[in-house]
Structures are given as structure tokens and as C-alpha cells.
Design an enzyme around this catalytic site. Structure first.
Site, PDB file in Angstrom:
ATOM      1  N   TRP A 256       0.816  -1.223   0.000  1.00 52.86           N
ATOM      2  CA  TRP A 256       0.000   0.000   0.000  1.00 52.86           C
ATOM      3  C   TRP A 256       0.841   1.259   0.000  1.00 52.86           C
ATOM      4  O   TRP A 256       0.465   2.267  -0.603  1.00 52.86           O
ATOM      5  CB  TRP A 256      -1.037  -0.039   1.123  1.00 52.86           C
ATOM      6  CG  TRP A 256      -2.071  -1.064   0.772  1.00 52.86           C
ATOM      7  CD1 TRP A 256      -2.145  -2.348   1.223  1.00 52.86           C
ATOM      8  CD2 TRP A 256      -3.107  -0.925  -0.220  1.00 52.86           C
ATOM      9  NE1 TRP A 256      -3.175  -3.008   0.584  1.00 52.86           N
ATOM     10  CE2 TRP A 256      -3.779  -2.155  -0.300  1.00 52.86           C
ATOM     11  CE3 TRP A 256      -3.526   0.121  -1.035  1.00 52.86           C
ATOM     12  CZ2 TRP A 256      -4.855  -2.386  -1.170  1.00 52.86           C
ATOM     13  CZ3 TRP A 256      -4.593  -0.095  -1.901  1.00 52.86           C
ATOM     14  CH2 TRP A 256      -5.243  -1.338  -1.961  1.00 52.86           C
TER      15      TRP A 256
ATOM     16  N   LYS B  97     -13.219  -2.588   6.502  1.00 57.57           N
ATOM     17  CA  LYS B  97     -12.529  -3.559   7.343  1.00 57.57           C
ATOM     18  C   LYS B  97     -13.166  -3.552   8.748  1.00 57.57           C
ATOM     19  O   LYS B  97     -13.651  -4.559   9.210  1.00 57.57           O
ATOM     20  CB  LYS B  97     -11.051  -3.210   7.467  1.00 57.57           C
ATOM     21  CG  LYS B  97     -10.406  -2.682   6.190  1.00 57.57           C
ATOM     22  CD  LYS B  97      -9.896  -3.724   5.265  1.00 57.57           C
ATOM     23  CE  LYS B  97      -9.047  -3.110   4.163  1.00 57.57           C
ATOM     24  NZ  LYS B  97      -8.592  -4.096   3.198  1.00 57.57           N
TER      25      LYS B  97
ATOM     26  N   ASP C  48      -2.430   6.082   6.354  1.00 58.56           N
ATOM     27  CA  ASP C  48      -3.375   5.138   5.772  1.00 58.56           C
ATOM     28  C   ASP C  48      -3.724   4.148   6.884  1.00 58.56           C
ATOM     29  O   ASP C  48      -2.930   3.294   7.244  1.00 58.56           O
ATOM     30  CB  ASP C  48      -2.709   4.441   4.591  1.00 58.56           C
ATOM     31  CG  ASP C  48      -3.625   3.411   3.930  1.00 58.56           C
ATOM     32  OD1 ASP C  48      -4.700   3.108   4.483  1.00 58.56           O
ATOM     33  OD2 ASP C  48      -3.245   2.904   2.861  1.00 58.56           O
TER      34      ASP C  48
END
Lengths: 420, 420
Positions: free
Chosen positions: B150, B244, B220
Site C-alpha cells: 500500500w 474492514k 493510511d
């Protein structure tokens, strides 16, 4: 002063053409609210819910049968042991849901193979920005057909450094119609022509798409997508938030001619390139999975209503009933939109006061406020106009039942009798 | 070869602390699937659903109680006569839903008043692009702490013309840990430091956030937001897709220090400026209303579990059970992540073959494939690792029940007995 009259109890199928559902509608003058008793063959027992008639401009009404399906599948989607919301977007289950939504749209919107169908996020406001980023050619302007609030928003973004021209505007007539053919002056070398097929706030709609020869049209179709058959080949790019005719908010349908998506500089942010999403079939990153699932259910619902031809007929019937009620009110109600530009999706009108004057010349804000209030009390929700323009606005998107318009027009006649 | 043993039927409350729900879990060795019999006091009758244990990496498990609440309110949200999906985003009803989601997050994440809480669309991949557009100062680079897939994606976008430095990278150790304090070399004049608090694919997590003095951190936090208490003041901007720990996909939570949002050039596209959404309280355009509603329900669920302190304890217990099972397997299972960087959210491990060799030195892809297959057959879904790295990955987000981890570790011991 008359009262709302009790309507006779009757049966009306609003669960598509499957014949599965029976709805008993009974007006209750004390509660001024529609009461639905739903008996679905897919559930063992009767369920009673209290649903209003919903004329919201978006997010807006969804078909009861679609909501019931969502409810039935919410804890366990077809034996998967989980909700659609809980599925990996990389799972075969979700891939089938994603593909079904695309397939349903391709079928009913008759989308040719040289067009991509992708599901994005961020609504029309994001597309105002992405379309020029992806489709502008050096030195070639964007031609804009300016018809109201949403093209004004597109214009605001174009003014931030993108070459553009206003190729037509109906601002001088207060956006009460779309431009006529002879009013449109296109650039011979435009990157594309931007237009809005249905102007949600102004209540106008193109009933013929302007000819632009070889110049592609970028169409904001947010509020009339899938409401009638149309020729995709007339467009280069079509975008539409789902929240009017195709599902909940949170997913934006983009239909783009594949060669046009290749115009974009590959150095653009990856997520802002249409080609990224075309290549990955909307799965470059985590898509709004649940919203896409509902879009798929909506295409099944469209199928059950005879496809877009059936939907169009139904929408025309609803709009005719409402416009006829306005036009036959002897000026108590007045639609400012010219007849050949009237939207079948968003019907705007003004209301007269109790002084006997005409709504055309003397609309009465107090009367309009009272209309919205009494309508809501009668279970007819979402009739006030957009805060920027006032008046009334009734949205008649695909999922609004003919029975809802019957109830509304009945209310309108009654409201007039009491005040006109 | 042993078989999965039938577990004794027992009662286990998974509907929060309300005591409303009773779930009877019975292992059925023939069907290898958990069967839930749900009796909810809020519905008149018992409902039987078949739910798997869901270890998906996102979108991922949602609490059953939240799904049931959604189902109950689906056709008529609290007497409004419509679904949340059908509400105008400008209605008082939706404004209350939007405000409740923000209030719940502010409470449980202890978000100070000088930070804005906004709900956007487009996930982390959009934020990689928006953060530099909004927060970069002229001539001041972005410092990146590179810890896996990521941050690599963020780096790809920075390379498109944005001044940046890699201030630390654990690529030389194959991203098996986050950087140590003495490995981080920050620029004195950075616009901000970008890091990823939990690396979903690599299974690593920061257990202490690096000190960056006056330089703001852009984090993030997609895969560990709301999984433990944390100090918002250590960050300048936090972003996280909800899918999530906080709800379904399609909504991205952004928490941003208000003064930092004012760095942005006002000529940026309106929709790409954080200040637009701050000013309009996420209602500049039509937001993903249904997803925001569910985020609000998730904050209520967090409340029912004792807030983030209770959630953290629960998450630690689940992770400990799984890591202990791996570490006590005599090398049949092996977690490649260094212990002090191990993620409580995503547990990655390799599996040995039937040849008696160690998973650390000789992981066996055939065995891993078989693990995923048998686990799924036993109702333990989502264990295969990301397609880019292989192995196994088990995600233990907030909504994953301790009972799910008990079932998984029981399966793991059994799988080892059969093959180890």
C-alpha cells in the site's frame, strides 16, 4: 373545506410482473398515510410495513420488491453464508454480482461492445472533473450546452484552466427549456460537447439529443438514465449516479467509448483514469459492492417491467397524469417549463395563493409551504422544490409507482378545492 | 486421519452486550459448517440462517447484530416510511444519521475539535492522490515510510511529479517488519510523512507511531482504524475505507486537522478539496448515505463492546490465540513477521508440506491450497493470502468473533494432525 376522501380498498401489484405481491392500499383520513399490507409468497408470513409515497429527487424511491429481496438476502446471500457487504470483491460470488450488473445494463441499455461499462464512486461532481482530465485534446475546447444548475457546476470546474466555450445557453429564459437546434453553435474542433440530458432542478429534459457530427457528447444522465430507450452510439461518455433510477447513492455508472478513454495521459493519477477501471472491470480497488449488487437487482426489476420500453410507457403515463393535473387547474398550479422541454422525471410547478390569482404570475410561497406540509402529512413525501429555486418539484423516477401519482394528483385536486 | 470433532452445543452472545441474542453453535462434521439459530427479542419469531466464519481481508465480516438491525429497518427506518437508501441526503432524517455517525466516531476515536471528520468516496487509492494535492507545500517533499504494497501504491502516485523522499524502507527484509526508530531518516522540511499503520498484505502493524516533531503524519489506517485506542493528535490526516472495521465498502473516513486542509490551492477541483467537504459536513454532493448509516450502527456496536478499550482487548485475545497456535506448531505453521511488528488485524503464515519439513524454510504451496480448500469446506472462509504473495492470511477485524478464531485454531490443529 373538503377532507381527503377515503379511497376504496383495492389490490395493486407493485412487485413487478411476477405476480408475487399483493398490496392493499387504504386511505386513512385520520392518519393521512398509505398503509401497505404486504403478502409475499417468498416469505412464510405476512409482514406489515408503513411506507410513504416518495417523490424525493435523489436518493429516491426504490421498488418495494427490490428492497424485500435485499432484506431476504441480507444475512446470507444465496447460500454463501454471508451478506453481500461481507464478501471479498475478489471472490467468485462478488465477481458474479459485478458481472450481472454489467450484463443487465448492457442488455437493457443496449450498450454496444465498443463501449465500456464501469462502476465508479463520487457521483456527477467527480465526473465533471474526470471527463476533462481524460478526454480533452490539446488546444481543443470543451463545448458546453448550459441548461441549469448542473451544467453551471460543470462550467465552474472548466473555468479552472480548461479551454471551453458556451455553445448554447438558455439562461436568458431562466432555463425553462433546453436549447433549440438553431441556438446551438458548436466549435468545429471541440474535444467534446458537454450536456445534461435531464435538469433535475429546472425540470427540463432533452427529447432529442443534439447532432454533433464527429464530436463526442459527454452526457450527465444522472437523473434520466434508464428511464427510456436511447441510442448509446450518440454519446462518447455517459455518467449517472445510481441514486435516481438505478439504485442507492454511492455508485456512479460510467459508459464510455473505449477509444476515447485512451486519450488520457498515462501520467494522470491511476485512480482518475477511466482506462484503469476499464482494464480491471471496476475492480482496480475495492468498489462499492453493495450498491453494485442493488444496481443488478434494479436491472432485473427493469426486465420484469418489459425493459426500457415498458419503463418508458409507465413513466410517460405517470408524467402525463401529473402535467394534466397541473394544466387543468385553471392556473392554480403552473409549470413554468415549455411543453416540449418538460421532464418526465422531475415535474416542477408553482402554486397559487388563496387570493384567486394565477400561479403563473403570482406564485405564493406560503401556499407552497402549506402544500409541502399537508402533502407530507398525507404520506406524500419530497414535494418541495430545490432550496435554490423554491416552488414544488415532484420526482417521478422509475421506482415511483403509478399509484403514488394517482394519490398525489388526488391530493392536489383536493388541496385546490380547499384553497383555490 | 482424525475427523473434525463435534463440539458441544453451547450458547454464546454475539449480539453485543445487550443480551438480546442467543446463538447456538453446533459443529456438523458432515456439513463442516457452523449453523446459527438466532432468536432475537426484537423479532417475534425465530429466524434460522446459515452463516460462515468470515476471515476476508476486506470487505469483511460485519456483526450479526448490525446486519439484523439493518434488516429490521430496511423497509421503514424508524417510522419514516422509507428505507435509509430512499431518503434525501438533505432531509432532517438523513442529517441526523450523518451526524450520529460523526458523533459516534468523535466519541470513540476521541477526535479533538480541531480535526474535521468527513465521509468521502473512492477508498485509500483516491486518498493517495488527494493527500498530496491538498497538503503539499511548495518545495517541501513528502517523506514516505515504505512498508509494503500500500505504501508502494502511494509511492507510484508520488512519482508522478510530486517531490518526495523514501525516509525508511523495510523492503530489504521483505517487509517482514515496520522500520525501527533508528532506521527512519526524516527531512527537516517535509510537507508531511506518509505511513501505513497496518499493512494488510504483509501482516505488519506499527505498535508505536514514529515521532515526527512538527511534521504532520498522513496515515493510511484503512485496516486498523477503530481496532484500538490511538492518539489522533499524532496525525495530520487519517484515512480509512470503512470496509474492514467500520462498515461496508463505499465510504472512506477522513479525519483531518482543519488547518492542514487550508493548505490546498482553491483552484483545485472543488470535489477534490478537503475543505469543500469540511464546510458542507460531507453533504457537498450526494454522499453514500446507506454506508454512512452503517458506520453509525458500527459505532453503536463499538459502544456495546466497551468502546475501543474493550475492542482492543477482544482483538488482542483473538490475535494471541491465533499466533500462539502458529508458534506452538513446531514449524508446521510459520509466521514470517517479526514479533514486535505483528499485526493484530491480518495474520499471515505459511504451511508446511507432508514431508516433515518446516514451513519457515520449506513452505508448501500445495498444502496451503489444501488448507484454504478444507477450511472453506468447514465454513472458515477467506484464509488464502493475497494473490500477490501467497501463503495464508487470516483477517481478524473488529467484527470477527472470538468463536470464529476458536473454530479456526481448532481446525488448524486438526489439519496439522492429519498432515504434520
Amino acid at each position: 373545506m373538503s377532507e381527503l376522501q377515503p379511497r376504496s380498498t383495492r389490490c395493486h401489484d407493485i412487485l413487478g410482473c411476477s405476480g408475487e405481491g399483493v398490496v392493499r392500499i387504504a386511505y386513512n383520513t385520520r392518519r393521512h398515510r398509505e398503509e401497505f399490507q404486504i403478502v409475499s409468497s417468498s416469505t412464510a408470513s405476512a409482514t406489515s410495513v408503513n411506507r410513504v409515497f416518495n417523490f424525493n429527487a435523489g436518493p429516491s424511491a426504490l421498488p418495494l420488491s427490490v428492497l424485500e429481496r435485499i432484506r431476504e438476502e441480507l444475512l446470507d446471500w444465496r447460500g454463501s453464508g454471508m451478506s453481500v457487504m461481507e464478501m471479498s470483491h475478489r471472490s467468485p460470488e462478488f465477481e458474479s454480482i459485478n458481472a450481472a450488473a454489467e450484463t443487465g445494463l448492457r442488455k437493457h441499455l443496449a450498450i454496444p461492445d465498443d463501449y465500456a461499462v464501469i462502476f465508479l464512486q463520487g457521483g456527477g461532481s467527480t465526473q465533471f472533473t474526470l471527463a476533462p482530465m481524460n478526454l480533452c485534446l490539446p488546444g481543443k475546447p470543451v463545448d458546453l450546452l448550459h441548461t441549469g444548475t448542473w451544467t453551471a457546476k460543470a462550467l465552474t470546474e472548466l473555468k479552472k484552466g480548461i479551454a471551453h466555450r458556451i455553445a448554447a445557453t438558455t439562461e436568458p429564459v431562466k432555463f425553462t427549456r433546453v436549447p433549440r437546434k438553431d441556438e446551438i453553435s458548436l466549435s468545429p474542433d471541440a474535444s467534446y460537447v458537454h450536456l445534461c440530458t435531464n435538469n433535475t432542478i429546472e425540470g427540463t429534459q432533452y427529447h432529442a439529443i443534439p447532432e454533433t457530427a464527429e464530436v463526442p457528447i459527454v452526457a450527465d444522465m444522472s437523473s434520466d438514465i434508464a428511464s427510456r430507450p436511447f441510442d448509446v452510439k450518440k454519446f462518447g461518455l455517459i455518467f449517472a449516479g445510481a441514486q435516481k433510477n438505478l439504485g442507492p447513492s454511492g455508485v456512479t455508472l460510467v459508459i464510455v467509448r473505449k477509444d476515447l478513454a485512451e486519450r488520457a495521459d498515462k501520467n494522470l493519477p491511476t485512480i482518475f483514469q477511466y482506462r484503469t477501471h476499464i482494464k480491471e472491470k471496476s475492480l482496480y480497488h475495492t468498489p462499492p459492492t453493495f450498491a453494485i449488487y442493488i444496481v443488478g437487482l434494479m436491472t432485473e426489476w427493469i426486465e420484469s417491467h418489459g425493459g426500457l420500453a415498458g419503463i418508458q410507457k409507465r413513466n410517460e403515463t405517470k408524467a402525463k397524469l401529473l402535467y394534466d393535473t397541473i394544466d387543468s387547474s385553471n392556473g392554480f398550479y403552473h409549470c413554468p417549463v415549455e411543453k416540449d422541454s418538460r421532464s418526465l422525471m422531475n415535474v416542477v410547478f408553482r402554486v397559487a395563493g388563496i387570493n384567486g390569482q394565477s400561479a403563473a404570475t403570482n406564485p405564493d410561497e406560503a401556499s407552497e409551504k402549506e402544500f409541502g406540509k399537508q402533502a407530507a402529512a398525507a404520506g406524500l413525501v419530497g414535494t418541495p422544490g430545490h432550496r435554490s429555486v423554491g416552488g414544488m418539484r415532484v420526482s417521478l423516477y422509475n421506482a415511483v409507482e403509478p399509484a403514488a401519482v394517482e394519490a398525489l394528483t388526488s391530493f392536489m385536486r383536493d388541496f385546490q378545492r380547499k384553497r383555490g
